[in-house]
Design a protein around this motif. Structure first.
Motif, PDB file in Angstrom:
ATOM      1  N   ALA A 298      29.023 -20.988  69.832  1.00 56.39           N
ATOM      2  CA  ALA A 298      28.726 -20.228  68.616  1.00 56.39           C
ATOM      3  C   ALA A 298      27.267 -19.791  68.484  1.00 56.39           C
ATOM      4  O   ALA A 298      26.346 -20.576  68.641  1.00 56.39           O
ATOM      5  CB  ALA A 298      29.128 -20.983  67.356  1.00 56.39           C
ATOM      6  N   MET A 299      27.119 -18.502  68.192  1.00 53.55           N
ATOM      7  CA  MET A 299      25.795 -17.985  67.805  1.00 53.55           C
ATOM      8  C   MET A 299      25.443 -18.526  66.425  1.00 53.55           C
ATOM      9  O   MET A 299      26.306 -18.822  65.605  1.00 53.55           O
ATOM     10  CB  MET A 299      25.831 -16.459  67.706  1.00 53.55           C
ATOM     11  CG  MET A 299      26.095 -15.812  69.042  1.00 53.55           C
ATOM     12  SD  MET A 299      24.702 -14.760  69.451  1.00 53.55           S
ATOM     13  CE  MET A 299      25.578 -13.524  70.386  1.00 53.55           C
ATOM     14  N   TRP A 300      24.147 -18.538  66.171  1.00 51.64           N
ATOM     15  CA  TRP A 300      23.687 -19.193  64.956  1.00 51.64           C
ATOM     16  C   TRP A 300      23.959 -18.373  63.698  1.00 51.64           C
ATOM     17  O   TRP A 300      24.598 -18.845  62.764  1.00 51.64           O
ATOM     18  CB  TRP A 300      22.194 -19.504  65.116  1.00 51.64           C
ATOM     19  CG  TRP A 300      21.583 -20.142  63.921  1.00 51.64           C
ATOM     20  CD1 TRP A 300      22.110 -21.149  63.164  1.00 51.64           C
ATOM     21  CD2 TRP A 300      20.337 -19.820  63.335  1.00 51.64           C
ATOM     22  NE1 TRP A 300      21.254 -21.480  62.145  1.00 51.64           N
ATOM     23  CE2 TRP A 300      20.158 -20.686  62.237  1.00 51.64           C
ATOM     24  CE3 TRP A 300      19.327 -18.902  63.647  1.00 51.64           C
ATOM     25  CZ2 TRP A 300      19.016 -20.625  61.438  1.00 51.64           C
ATOM     26  CZ3 TRP A 300      18.195 -18.864  62.859  1.00 51.64           C
ATOM     27  CH2 TRP A 300      18.053 -19.714  61.762  1.00 51.64           C
ATOM     28  N   ARG A 301      23.436 -17.122  63.669  1.00 53.14           N
ATOM     29  CA  ARG A 301      23.549 -16.283  62.482  1.00 53.14           C
ATOM     30  C   ARG A 301      24.080 -14.923  62.897  1.00 53.14           C
ATOM     31  O   ARG A 301      23.777 -14.442  63.976  1.00 53.14           O
ATOM     32  CB  ARG A 301      22.186 -16.056  61.812  1.00 53.14           C
ATOM     33  CG  ARG A 301      21.420 -17.283  61.467  1.00 53.14           C
ATOM     34  CD  ARG A 301      21.907 -17.956  60.214  1.00 53.14           C
ATOM     35  NE  ARG A 301      21.811 -17.101  59.035  1.00 53.14           N
ATOM     36  CZ  ARG A 301      22.347 -17.426  57.863  1.00 53.14           C
ATOM     37  NH1 ARG A 301      23.029 -18.557  57.748  1.00 53.14           N
ATOM     38  NH2 ARG A 301      22.224 -16.633  56.822  1.00 53.14           N
ATOM     39  N   PRO A 302      24.825 -14.255  62.048  1.00 49.85           N
ATOM     40  CA  PRO A 302      25.323 -12.916  62.415  1.00 49.85           C
ATOM     41  C   PRO A 302      24.195 -11.889  62.550  1.00 49.85           C
ATOM     42  O   PRO A 302      24.340 -10.910  63.271  1.00 49.85           O
ATOM     43  CB  PRO A 302      26.265 -12.569  61.253  1.00 49.85           C
ATOM     44  CG  PRO A 302      25.916 -13.484  60.132  1.00 49.85           C
ATOM     45  CD  PRO A 302      25.329 -14.714  60.743  1.00 49.85           C
ATOM     46  N   ASP A 303      23.061 -12.126  61.897  1.00 48.58           N
ATOM     47  CA  ASP A 303      21.993 -11.120  61.845  1.00 48.58           C
ATOM     48  C   ASP A 303      20.845 -11.431  62.789  1.00 48.58           C
ATOM     49  O   ASP A 303      19.805 -10.786  62.735  1.00 48.58           O
ATOM     50  CB  ASP A 303      21.468 -11.012  60.404  1.00 48.58           C
ATOM     51  CG  ASP A 303      21.034 -12.369  59.863  1.00 48.58           C
ATOM     52  OD1 ASP A 303      21.298 -13.392  60.540  1.00 48.58           O
ATOM     53  OD2 ASP A 303      20.437 -12.412  58.781  1.00 48.58           O
ATOM     54  N   ARG A 304      21.003 -12.412  63.661  1.00 48.25           N
ATOM     55  CA  ARG A 304      19.865 -12.850  64.466  1.00 48.25           C
ATOM     56  C   ARG A 304      20.366 -13.317  65.820  1.00 48.25           C
ATOM     57  O   ARG A 304      20.979 -14.378  65.915  1.00 48.25           O
ATOM     58  CB  ARG A 304      19.202 -14.026  63.714  1.00 48.25           C
ATOM     59  CG  ARG A 304      17.951 -14.550  64.332  1.00 48.25           C
ATOM     60  CD  ARG A 304      16.737 -13.983  63.630  1.00 48.25           C
ATOM     61  NE  ARG A 304      15.563 -14.127  64.421  1.00 48.25           N
ATOM     62  CZ  ARG A 304      14.355 -14.351  63.901  1.00 48.25           C
ATOM     63  NH1 ARG A 304      14.189 -14.442  62.595  1.00 48.25           N
ATOM     64  NH2 ARG A 304      13.314 -14.428  64.694  1.00 48.25           N
ATOM     65  N   PRO A 305      20.124 -12.553  66.900  1.00 47.57           N
ATOM     66  CA  PRO A 305      20.625 -13.011  68.202  1.00 47.57           C
ATOM     67  C   PRO A 305      20.018 -14.353  68.573  1.00 47.57           C
ATOM     68  O   PRO A 305      18.828 -14.583  68.357  1.00 47.57           O
ATOM     69  CB  PRO A 305      20.197 -11.915  69.170  1.00 47.57           C
ATOM     70  CG  PRO A 305      19.328 -10.976  68.418  1.00 47.57           C
ATOM     71  CD  PRO A 305      19.412 -11.282  66.974  1.00 47.57           C
ATOM     72  N   SER A 306      20.835 -15.221  69.118  1.00 50.03           N
ATOM     73  CA  SER A 306      20.334 -16.556  69.435  1.00 50.03           C
ATOM     74  C   SER A 306      21.109 -17.147  70.597  1.00 50.03           C
ATOM     75  O   SER A 306      22.236 -16.755  70.889  1.00 50.03           O
ATOM     76  CB  SER A 306      20.476 -17.476  68.221  1.00 50.03           C
ATOM     77  OG  SER A 306      21.849 -17.627  67.876  1.00 50.03           O
ATOM     78  N   LEU A 307      20.472 -18.071  71.271  1.00 51.83           N
ATOM     79  CA  LEU A 307      21.149 -18.893  72.277  1.00 51.83           C
ATOM     80  C   LEU A 307      20.969 -20.341  71.870  1.00 51.83           C
ATOM     81  O   LEU A 307      19.862 -20.778  71.554  1.00 51.83           O
ATOM     82  CB  LEU A 307      20.542 -18.663  73.664  1.00 51.83           C
ATOM     83  CG  LEU A 307      21.127 -17.489  74.436  1.00 51.83           C
ATOM     84  CD1 LEU A 307      20.288 -17.214  75.679  1.00 51.83           C
ATOM     85  CD2 LEU A 307      22.574 -17.783  74.844  1.00 51.83           C
ATOM     86  N   THR A 308      22.058 -21.047  71.859  1.00 56.50           N
ATOM     87  CA  THR A 308      22.009 -22.440  71.440  1.00 56.50           C
ATOM     88  C   THR A 308      21.594 -23.291  72.626  1.00 56.50           C
ATOM     89  O   THR A 308      22.212 -23.226  73.694  1.00 56.50           O
ATOM     90  CB  THR A 308      23.375 -22.875  70.925  1.00 56.50           C
ATOM     91  OG1 THR A 308      23.718 -22.026  69.833  1.00 56.50           O
ATOM     92  CG2 THR A 308      23.352 -24.321  70.454  1.00 56.50           C
ATOM     93  N   VAL A 309      20.548 -24.064  72.430  1.00 59.48           N
ATOM     94  CA  VAL A 309      20.044 -24.886  73.541  1.00 59.48           C
ATOM     95  C   VAL A 309      20.116 -26.378  73.216  1.00 59.48           C
ATOM     96  O   VAL A 309      19.681 -27.199  74.017  1.00 59.48           O
ATOM     97  CB  VAL A 309      18.587 -24.504  73.907  1.00 59.48           C
ATOM     98  CG1 VAL A 309      18.549 -23.061  74.380  1.00 59.48           C
ATOM     99  CG2 VAL A 309      17.639 -24.722  72.735  1.00 59.48           C
ATOM    100  N   ALA A 310      20.612 -26.707  72.031  1.00 59.34           N
ATOM    101  CA  ALA A 310      20.748 -28.133  71.719  1.00 59.34           C
ATOM    102  C   ALA A 310      21.914 -28.298  70.760  1.00 59.34           C
ATOM    103  O   ALA A 310      22.160 -27.438  69.907  1.00 59.34           O
ATOM    104  CB  ALA A 310      19.467 -28.664  71.076  1.00 59.34           C
ATOM    105  N   SER A 311      22.624 -29.388  70.906  1.00 60.33           N
ATOM    106  CA  SER A 311      23.702 -29.693  69.968  1.00 60.33           C
ATOM    107  C   SER A 311      23.669 -31.178  69.664  1.00 60.33           C
ATOM    108  O   SER A 311      23.217 -31.979  70.476  1.00 60.33           O
ATOM    109  CB  SER A 311      25.053 -29.290  70.556  1.00 60.33           C
ATOM    110  OG  SER A 311      25.372 -30.119  71.650  1.00 60.33           O
TER     111      SER A 311
END
Lengths: 459, 459
Positions: free
Chosen positions: B185-198
């Motif tokens: 899952a991307m973080w926010r619909p308005d902000r491209p992101s890559l998740t690097v920690a969970s």
């Protein structure tokens, strides 16, 4: 043969019919608190009306109450004799958890001289007894030793929300010298007793609301308020370490316990160890002995959580922060406590502690009822004691009960009459739990006792 | 026309077919945590296997895991190229509360360029993307730019209890250079992101037991221990006023938060007011601003109550002291916390506070998983960042997630390989809640992005 002997011989001869009547009554699913059972309520009211008519009652009618109907009937044998109003209720508790029943709740089953069925002990068996006894007198001598009116309501398990209004509305119809409740329950199977006090009750449901919808507890955990977290903190604040209620104002109006009940507690010499063995738990810390136990059960108020619900309850897991959580609460009240005031102070206690992000709905379930004490000098009470003493060879103990029979105070308030409890259920018969039963020995005892009581009252 | 352009043209031309595939997938009721859905699990595994075969994968098989099967397939186009293992899961969350769904959870419905269905965002849509992209390369050029293996498990929503054992058992089959997770899952619909920690997770259910059967709360109130009363007191003792967990030893092993994630939090300039508006609650007391909010959501552990249950929960009231009450709990874990240890200290905390008359059962729901951090210097991560930056015109933020994707640490531990999350769901898409949806814009973006990623990795 005396009138009494004839009636008793009739009851003996027709005992198997009486048992079949009781089974037929218990097959009716008359749960009053759940709208899904509407048809069962209708059928049970019809059953009672029909049974009164067959027993020889006149003016049989289903009275409008605003809720489930009450059933009325009367036998006025001699206007110069006193008139007793007999009270009972045809509604029953919900049957769940269904999987805990050995035989289905609405399929009456006899095992070991006990009849198992939802409502058999509370209150279908006990209320059927005076109707069968009246029938026996009518079939054998054509009249009763006293005049009898019968009022069987259908909302007792819902807290009798319309009972006071019904008494008020039918005040003339219900005019009487005193009331005898067939509801109430003997205290112990091994100790004859008459109940002379009951706790009052107020009940409500609390719904706490957090997020507008269920949230992923991974994504939102730590930032979103969890209504279960809020609810458990709120609920944990309601009791102290001694198990007593900590709500400000909760004890308003209460006075020192009644000395006669305290004396009965001393006389009872109650065995707390066997009590905890019977309910299948260890003794809680604050309760040291049987005296302390009965004090708490009879003479102290409570706030009990009857049900709690929130979030995912299915198999396995679901990682959510739920949107809502709720709890069902009943408080048992002692003399001096007012249901409205108690509900109000609990509501205020919770609202004052509500964390930001959480809202609260507080739903009363009915008007509630105050605690009740039978007038200790009432001749009717002495007569009932004599009858039980004769039949059982031991003077019954005057005891209190933790449960609530709201009709006593309503009758005193609206009809200005006194009431006694003359019931042949026993408080260990798992009413409100799976596998409710009635000892048939006490069903037979009740038939004799009601016959003797009516005869004595008619002398 | 380049290989990439041909594949993208194919994807464009077959978009409606892809959407129908996704709908068909979402019609399958593949809830992994409830045995009632066994048939749906079987059907979903079959769907994935069939779809892999149709897309051109070979060695397609359902792998024995000890629980629900995992589905495997591979396309080895050139043994001299690197091999990527793509991860996803075909199982979904339970659909209840059913009455909150606008359209039924297993009847996919498109509204406003969103597809609504249980599991569409988590993880059926995202996992279908790389399969469709592989198919496009195969149909247009007959091969992939890199070698691809696919492992789609069926127990992610149940905490992947057999995942590590499965990696171990099929270690040779799953040999690869790195793992790309389609879940995350991307973080926010308005902000491209890559998740690097969970965050990691450990989950358990606690059952407290009091009387051996439900008791009448009038008769027994004040003397019998109420398991709901005990449960709420126990649960209330788990959190402090600041919302943090108060259990001794809970924070064992944790260190100061990762500086890179702290920097991302500062860069995010997160708006807490709009967050609380979105979830429909006021801000809890301890959270003053967006920075505090993200710290708690990304970098602090939690203990959340997912469900609570006990006593009567139907309409109206039932005056009982229930026999049992229970709660479902999940803890989200940060770096350094061990699932077994956390479960053990919570269990000990509760057992130490257990009042007399109440017993406790503590049931783990699975092995749990530790928190995970992607190696920040991983070339695969930089490539994924470049691809997203090109497509979206903005360098994606490296963010953490509060949720748990247990596969990262399992892959590192068992396969000794690194994993990145390359997912096209967004964390606001109500997975785990009613009306789960997937933005079809992101489904299309994902198709392009995976095609470009594979092409770049093959250079």
């Amino acid at each position: 043969m005396t009138t009494l002997d004839a009636a008793k011989a009739y009851l003996d001869a027709h005992y198997e019919d009486a048992l079949e009547d009781l089974k037929a009554f218990c097959r009716i699913e008359s749960v009053s608190t759940d709208p899904a059972y509407r048809e069962g309520i209708r059928a049970a009211a019809g059953f009672v009306a029909d049974r009164l008519t067959r027993a020889g009652f006149s003016r049989v009618a289903q009275l409008e109450t605003g809720g489930h109907p009450a059933v009325y009937g009367e036998i006025i044998s001699d206007p110069s004799k006193p008139t007793y109003l007999v009270y009972g209720h045809y509604d029953v508790q919900p049957p769940d958890p269904l999987d805990k029943w050995v035989t289905p709740p609405f399929e009456p089953s006899v095992r070991d001289d006990r009849l198992y069925a939802r409502g058999v002990s509370d209150d279908k068996g006990p209320l059927l007894i005076p109707i069968l006894v009246a029938e026996a007198f009518m079939r054998t001598g054509g009249k009763l030793p006293v005049n009898m009116k019968v009022l069987i309501e259908g909302e007792e398990e819902a807290g009798s929300p319309n009972f006071e209004a019904t008494l008020d509305r039918y005040r003339d119809l219900l005019a009487c010298d005193a009331v005898i409740s067939a509801d109430g329950a003997m205290w112990r199977p091994d100790r004859p007793s008459l109940t002379v006090a009951s706790r009052g009750m107020v009940d409500f449901e609390i719904i706490v609301k957090g997020p507008s919808k269920d949230l992923h507890s991974g994504r939102h955990g730590g930032s979103a308020p969890n209504p279960i977290t809020a609810l458990v903190a709120l609920l944990a604040s309601l009791h102290g370490g001694d198990g007593r209620v900590t709500v400000d104002g909760f004890m308003d109006g209460t006075a020192a316990p009644d000395a006669r009940i305290l004396a009965a507690i001393e006389a009872a010499n109650f065995d707390s160890a066997s009590y905890y063995a019977e309910i299948g738990t260890a003794k809680p810390d604050p309760i040291d002995n049987g005296r302390e136990l009965l004090l708490r059960q009879w003479l102290e108020p409570t706030l009990e959580f009857n049900g709690i619900s929130g979030g995912y309850q299915g198999e396995g897991s679901k990682t959510i922060i739920p949107s809502t959580a709720s709890v069902k609460i009943t408080c048992r009240l002692v003399a001096g406590q007012k249901p409205d005031h108690v509900a109000e102070v609990v509501k205020r206690h919770l609202e004052q502690r509500l964390p930001p992000g959480i809202s609260l709905e507080f739903h009363r379930q009915g008007p509630g009822s105050e605690a009740f004490f039978v007038n200790p000098d009432l001749p009717l009470l002495a007569t009932a004691e004599d009858v039980l003493g004769e039949l059982l060879g031991q003077k019954p103990l005057r005891v209190a009960m933790g449960a609530t029979v709201p009709i006593g105070s309503a009758i005193r308030k609206i009809l200005d009459r006194e009431a006694i409890f003359f019931s042949f259920s026993t408080s260990d018969e798992d009413y409100h739990a799976p596998n409710e039963f009635l000892r048939l020995k006490n069903f037979r005892l009740g038939l004799s006792a009601w016959a003797q009581l009516l005869e004595r009252l008619g002398r």
